[in-house]
Design a protein around this motif. Structure first.
Motif, PDB file in Angstrom:
ATOM      1  N   ALA A 169       0.796  -1.196  -0.026  1.00 55.99           N
ATOM      2  CA  ALA A 169       0.226  -0.105   0.118  1.00 55.99           C
ATOM      3  C   ALA A 169       0.776   1.268  -0.007  1.00 55.99           C
ATOM      4  CB  ALA A 169      -0.723   0.016   1.278  1.00 55.99           C
ATOM      5  N   VAL A 170       1.985   1.353   0.924  1.00 55.72           N
ATOM      6  CA  VAL A 170       2.977   2.485   0.798  1.00 55.72           C
ATOM      7  C   VAL A 170       3.577   2.745  -0.422  1.00 55.72           C
ATOM      8  CG1 VAL A 170       4.816   3.366   1.900  1.00 55.72           C
ATOM      9  CG2 VAL A 170       2.970   2.354   3.302  1.00 55.72           C
ATOM     10  N   LEU A 171       4.181   1.389  -0.912  1.00 54.63           N
ATOM     11  CA  LEU A 171       4.857   1.746  -2.089  1.00 54.63           C
ATOM     12  C   LEU A 171       3.928   2.334  -3.368  1.00 54.63           C
ATOM     13  CD1 LEU A 171       7.270  -1.108  -2.416  1.00 54.63           C
ATOM     14  CD2 LEU A 171       7.751   1.224  -2.175  1.00 54.63           C
ATOM     15  N   ALA A 172       2.737   1.533  -3.565  1.00 54.05           N
ATOM     16  CA  ALA A 172       1.680   2.113  -4.453  1.00 54.05           C
ATOM     17  C   ALA A 172       1.360   3.352  -4.145  1.00 54.05           C
ATOM     18  CB  ALA A 172       0.571   0.963  -4.436  1.00 54.05           C
ATOM     19  N   ASP A 173       1.113   4.062  -2.958  1.00 60.69           N
ATOM     20  CA  ASP A 173       0.886   5.206  -2.704  1.00 60.69           C
ATOM     21  C   ASP A 173       1.923   6.163  -3.242  1.00 60.69           C
ATOM     22  OD1 ASP A 173       0.393   7.436  -0.073  1.00 60.69           O
ATOM     23  OD2 ASP A 173      -0.834   7.415  -1.809  1.00 60.69           O
ATOM     24  N   VAL A 174       3.100   5.630  -2.939  1.00 58.57           N
ATOM     25  CA  VAL A 174       4.173   6.693  -3.333  1.00 58.57           C
ATOM     26  C   VAL A 174       4.455   6.819  -4.705  1.00 58.57           C
ATOM     27  CG1 VAL A 174       6.885   6.933  -2.946  1.00 58.57           C
ATOM     28  CG2 VAL A 174       5.258   6.454  -0.879  1.00 58.57           C
ATOM     29  N   SER A 175       4.389   5.777  -5.425  1.00 59.60           N
ATOM     30  CA  SER A 175       4.591   5.725  -6.852  1.00 59.60           C
ATOM     31  C   SER A 175       3.538   6.188  -7.551  1.00 59.60           C
ATOM     32  CB  SER A 175       4.989   4.121  -6.991  1.00 59.60           C
ATOM     33  OG  SER A 175       5.793   3.623  -6.337  1.00 59.60           O
ATOM     34  N   LEU A 176       2.304   6.147  -7.146  1.00 64.04           N
ATOM     35  CA  LEU A 176       1.170   6.434  -7.990  1.00 64.04           C
ATOM     36  C   LEU A 176       0.810   7.922  -7.916  1.00 64.04           C
ATOM     37  CD1 LEU A 176      -1.204   3.535  -7.688  1.00 64.04           C
ATOM     38  CD2 LEU A 176       0.106   4.022  -9.718  1.00 64.04           C
ATOM     39  N   PRO A 223       2.756  11.003  -8.092  1.00 66.21           N
ATOM     40  CA  PRO A 223       3.006  11.512  -9.109  1.00 66.21           C
ATOM     41  C   PRO A 223       2.121  11.538 -10.422  1.00 66.21           C
ATOM     42  CG  PRO A 223       5.055  10.405  -8.138  1.00 66.21           C
ATOM     43  CD  PRO A 223       3.812   9.859  -7.569  1.00 66.21           C
ATOM     44  N   PHE A 224       1.471  10.446 -10.617  1.00 64.63           N
ATOM     45  CA  PHE A 224       0.449  10.240 -11.762  1.00 64.63           C
ATOM     46  C   PHE A 224      -0.695  10.826 -11.589  1.00 64.63           C
ATOM     47  CE2 PHE A 224       3.778   6.824 -12.198  1.00 64.63           C
ATOM     48  CZ  PHE A 224       4.389   7.183 -13.294  1.00 64.63           C
ATOM     49  N   TRP A 225      -1.437  10.461 -10.435  1.00 62.26           N
ATOM     50  CA  TRP A 225      -2.644  10.579 -10.031  1.00 62.26           C
ATOM     51  C   TRP A 225      -3.023  11.862  -9.282  1.00 62.26           C
ATOM     52  CZ3 TRP A 225      -4.470   5.251  -7.334  1.00 62.26           C
ATOM     53  CH2 TRP A 225      -4.653   4.343  -8.397  1.00 62.26           C
ATOM     54  N   GLY A 226      -2.124  12.251  -8.416  1.00 60.22           N
ATOM     55  CA  GLY A 226      -2.270  13.516  -7.652  1.00 60.22           C
ATOM     56  C   GLY A 226      -3.372  13.360  -6.578  1.00 60.22           C
ATOM     57  N   PHE A 227      -3.398  12.250  -6.261  1.00 65.15           N
ATOM     58  CA  PHE A 227      -4.385  11.917  -5.146  1.00 65.15           C
ATOM     59  C   PHE A 227      -3.814  10.684  -4.436  1.00 65.15           C
ATOM     60  CE2 PHE A 227      -6.710  10.698  -8.774  1.00 65.15           C
ATOM     61  CZ  PHE A 227      -7.245   9.494  -8.627  1.00 65.15           C
ATOM     62  N   LYS A 228      -4.526  10.298  -3.170  1.00 63.45           N
ATOM     63  CA  LYS A 228      -3.960   9.353  -2.312  1.00 63.45           C
ATOM     64  C   LYS A 228      -4.698   8.006  -2.903  1.00 63.45           C
ATOM     65  CE  LYS A 228      -2.240   9.277   0.902  1.00 63.45           C
ATOM     66  NZ  LYS A 228      -0.749   9.284   1.205  1.00 63.45           N
ATOM     67  N   LEU A 229      -3.844   6.839  -2.489  1.00 63.32           N
ATOM     68  CA  LEU A 229      -4.367   5.546  -2.948  1.00 63.32           C
ATOM     69  C   LEU A 229      -5.711   5.040  -2.753  1.00 63.32           C
ATOM     70  CD1 LEU A 229      -3.192   2.699  -4.140  1.00 63.32           C
ATOM     71  CD2 LEU A 229      -2.991   2.062  -1.607  1.00 63.32           C
ATOM     72  N   ASN A 230      -6.574   4.827  -3.831  1.00 65.57           N
ATOM     73  CA  ASN A 230      -7.795   4.104  -3.368  1.00 65.57           C
ATOM     74  C   ASN A 230      -8.106   2.977  -4.554  1.00 65.57           C
ATOM     75  OD1 ASN A 230      -8.729   5.011  -6.326  1.00 65.57           O
ATOM     76  ND2 ASN A 230      -9.236   7.183  -5.446  1.00 65.57           N
ATOM     77  N   ALA A 231      -9.222   2.360  -4.327  1.00 61.04           N
ATOM     78  CA  ALA A 231      -9.672   1.331  -5.087  1.00 61.04           C
ATOM     79  C   ALA A 231      -9.904   1.344  -6.560  1.00 61.04           C
ATOM     80  CB  ALA A 231     -11.108   0.790  -4.358  1.00 61.04           C
ATOM     81  N   GLY A 232      -9.576   2.644  -6.982  1.00 59.80           N
ATOM     82  CA  GLY A 232      -9.763   2.920  -8.226  1.00 59.80           C
ATOM     83  C   GLY A 232      -8.624   2.209  -9.141  1.00 59.80           C
ATOM     84  N   CYS A 233      -7.418   2.098  -8.478  1.00 65.55           N
ATOM     85  CA  CYS A 233      -6.293   1.271  -8.979  1.00 65.55           C
ATOM     86  C   CYS A 233      -6.649  -0.122  -9.370  1.00 65.55           C
ATOM     87  CB  CYS A 233      -5.125   1.464  -7.992  1.00 65.55           C
ATOM     88  SG  CYS A 233      -5.378   0.446  -6.474  1.00 65.55           S
ATOM     89  N   LEU A 234      -7.559  -0.654  -8.883  1.00 66.87           N
ATOM     90  CA  LEU A 234      -7.699  -2.105  -9.074  1.00 66.87           C
ATOM     91  C   LEU A 234      -8.605  -2.209 -10.597  1.00 66.87           C
ATOM     92  CD1 LEU A 234      -9.517  -3.372  -5.825  1.00 66.87           C
ATOM     93  CD2 LEU A 234      -7.153  -3.429  -6.587  1.00 66.87           C
ATOM     94  N   GLN A 235      -8.995  -1.157 -11.005  1.00 69.75           N
ATOM     95  CA  GLN A 235      -9.635  -1.193 -12.362  1.00 69.75           C
ATOM     96  C   GLN A 235      -8.537  -1.669 -13.417  1.00 69.75           C
ATOM     97  OE1 GLN A 235     -11.004   2.594 -13.996  1.00 69.75           O
ATOM     98  NE2 GLN A 235     -10.048   3.710 -12.343  1.00 69.75           N
TER      99      GLN A 235
END
Length: 610
Positions: free
Chosen positions: A96-103, A105-117
């Motif tokens: 979760a932390v790695l995905a949040d940190v890495s995503l 810069p692309f998303w501009g918002f916090k990790l959420n279930a939208g990444c599962l799509q």
């Protein structure tokens, strides 16, 4: 017993440390595009700690149950269960932390279930990154997960059956509700939510404070049941219908840089000055059905500007607040305020006026973390928030929902009358006219009517004091409720419960005007900005009701999984749970049904694309 409690404490603290290190890593990784200081880092950790603690308690629940069982049975199976559990937790947390940190810069918002799509289209998901990028993160995942796992299992634990089994078991049973309370965030009306950690005008710092695991878990509920698709028409047909309802705002060239005594647009001129101090009072639940209990408000209608056929957009404070300040519609199942990933991009009159040199404030006597209100206000440009925690302990106890209205009205008075070299925009939500209607006066027998009479008296005392100050001449005060109260909230049978007062008053108002066109509370933004000579193009769903372009007056209202629409032909309501029309008091039901469906389709599409 002591060794079990020590084990639980170490597990909790290690989890908290992992979250804190994750925040530090998040900030440093994204430091190229977001400057921050050590003080900012400290603030991020401090403000984010409540969300971290709530998430850590979730993780601690299984070890707590294992400890309870171990009082009676200390078999090796328990150790094996914990090893497997901590292995899964270590991988999940680090992922979760790695995905949040890495995503980010692309998303501009916090990790959420939208990444599962993106799991259904992994090729597209990986198209933006290199193989080396993925390999580095996979290696980090393995290394950091091992470190996290070792932190959980070392030092080794040895559970032994307790000597005082019954007493220790009772202790753990009593700990369970305390864990639930900790996870929930206390016994108050507000439960743990992302918005409670927001503290800065810099969104990056707010995002850094949000726990990525909590953000991910919380998003499942939103994505599962809040944004519902309403696909009724081909897109071209839907666009054609919407064009008749929400005409494009006047072009920037129609808004002069100076009023020079003329209208800011082609309608009436309502203000004596282009840049007054502005106070918007959102009167809790104060629909027109309580008009008889608010005599002073009726007097203000005769003195200032009143829109006699204004209607609320929704039935809840979180919805109505967004409708008022963002000119954004409400939805049958979605609360936009509860979606920080959406509200961060919503237009807001506060940020609009802030860009014009205004100081922006918001005053609320309750818990500003409720329904993510804090994150919405901060993202919308409100710089200075005054809420329950800014008052004394005695003041916080004056009402069930927080600080009583007469006290918060004093705060607003102090803000308006304090010396200031910039114009001020103040948003203010009252709260005393809310269940359980606990107000300090007892004038009317009916407790609801009594609460609204108290609110009316608070308004009267505030206004009469302000009239005597030099600031009155340059002040515009807008009064309207966040919503009304319907006798039957589930299926409103007529339009009356949605009818709300909409009054402009103050020394900056240019005399008395009364308007009878149908409109919504969402129309405040466009109408006010136009009067100030400011464009309002970004407020797509707000209409300048004084413009000659406002050719089709209508009102739009949503309630819990239903909606209604009304125009000069009457009123029409559809309930999705009932799956049929529940009110048909119009001579043109077919037209209203088509327009209502078009609004649902277009606004939901707009929300999903934000």
């Amino acid at each position: 017993m002591l060794h079990r409690l020590t084990f639980l404490l170490k597990t909790f603290l290690w989890t908290m440390l992992l979250f804190i290190m994750g925040k530090v890593g998040f900030m440093f990784y994204n430091s190229t595009n977001h400057a921050f200081s050590l003080g900012d880092m400290w603030d991020v950790v401090v403000h984010g700690i409540t969300l971290d603690a709530s998430t850590a308690r979730y993780i601690l629940s299984v070890p707590l149950l294992v400890c309870m069982v171990s009082v009676w049975w200390s078999g090796k199976v328990l150790t094996a269960v914990l090893r497997v559990y901590f292995a899964v937790i270590a991988i999940a947390l680090v992922l979760a932390v790695l995905a949040d940190v890495s995503l980010y810069p692309f998303w501009g918002f916090k990790l959420n279930a939208g990444c599962l799509q993106y799991l259904s289209t992994p090729t597209e998901a990986m198209a933006s990154v290199s193989t080396g990028y993925l390999l580095v993160r996979l290696l980090l995942l393995l290394v950091l997960a091992v470190i996290a796992y070792l932190g959980y299992i070392r030092p080794r634990w040895h559970f032994q059956s307790g000597r005082r089994r019954i007493a220790e078991t009772v202790f753990y049973v009593l700990m369970l509700p305390l864990m639930v309370i900790g996870i929930r965030g206390g016994l108050g009306e507000s439960t743990t939510n992302i918005g409670q950690v927001y503290f800065s005008q810099e969104q990056f710092l707010n995002h850094a404070a949000v726990n990525p695991v909590f953000s991910f878990m919380a998003s499942f509920e939103r994505s599962a049941n809040e944004i519902v698709d309403y696909d009724y028409f081909p897109q071209a047909e839907c666009d054609s219908l919407i064009a008749t309802l929400y005409p494009k705002p006047s072009s920037v060239s129609d808004f002069p840089s100076k009023m020079d005594g003329f209208s800011a647009h082609k309608g009436d001129t309502l203000l004596t000055t282009q840049r007054p101090d502005i106070l918007v009072i959102l009167m809790e639940s104060a629909g027109e059905i309580f008009a008889s209990s608010m005599p002073y408000l009726q007097q203000l209608k005769l003195e200032g500007i009143t829109f006699n056929r204004c209607y609320a957009n929704s039935w809840r404070t979180d919805r109505g607040t967004v409708c008022t300040y963002s000119g954004y519609p409400a939805f049958p199942t979605s609360s936009v305020m509860k979606m920080p990933s959406k509200t961060r991009d919503l237009p807001n009159i506060a940020s609009k006026l802030k860009a014009q040199g205004y100081q922006t404030h918001y005053v609320y006597g309750g818990d500003i973390n409720f329904t993510n209100m804090r994150s919405y206000l901060i993202a919308g440009g409100f710089e200075h928030l005054v809420w329950e925690k800014d008052y004394t302990s005695d003041e916080r106890k004056t009402a069930k929902w927080g600080v009583r209205d007469d006290i918060t009205f004093q705060t607003v008075y102090d803000l308006l009358t304090a010396p200031h070299d910039k114009p001020q925009f103040i948003g203010y939500s009252t709260l005393s006219s809310h269940e359980p209607w606990d107000v300090p006066i007892h004038v009317k027998a009916d407790e609801k009517e009594n609460a609204f009479y108290y609110l009316d008296q608070c308004i009267a005392q505030f206004m009469e004091r302000l009239r005597k100050t030099p600031q009155w001449k340059n002040t515009l005060i807008v009064l309207l409720p966040d919503h009304s109260i319907s006798p039957n909230r589930k299926m409103p049978a007529d339009v009356l419960p949605n009818h709300i007062p909409f009054v402009w008053t103050g020394g900056a108002v240019n005399g008395h005007h009364a308007y009878d066109m149908i409109c919504n509370q969402t129309d405040l933004v466009a109408t006010l900005l136009a009067q100030m000579g400011l464009p309002h193009d970004e407020f797509r769903w707000s209409r300048d009701v004084l413009s000659p372009d406002y050719e089709y007056p209508f009102e739009w209202y949503t309630y819990d999984n239903g909606y209604s629409i009304a125009d000069s032909t009457g009123f029409w309501t559809y309930d999705f749970d009932a799956r049929h029309v529940v009110a048909n008091q119009t001579t043109d039901a077919t037209r209203l049904e088509r327009l209502g469906k078009a609004i649902l389709q277009a606004t939901t599409k707009d929300l999903k694309e934000r």
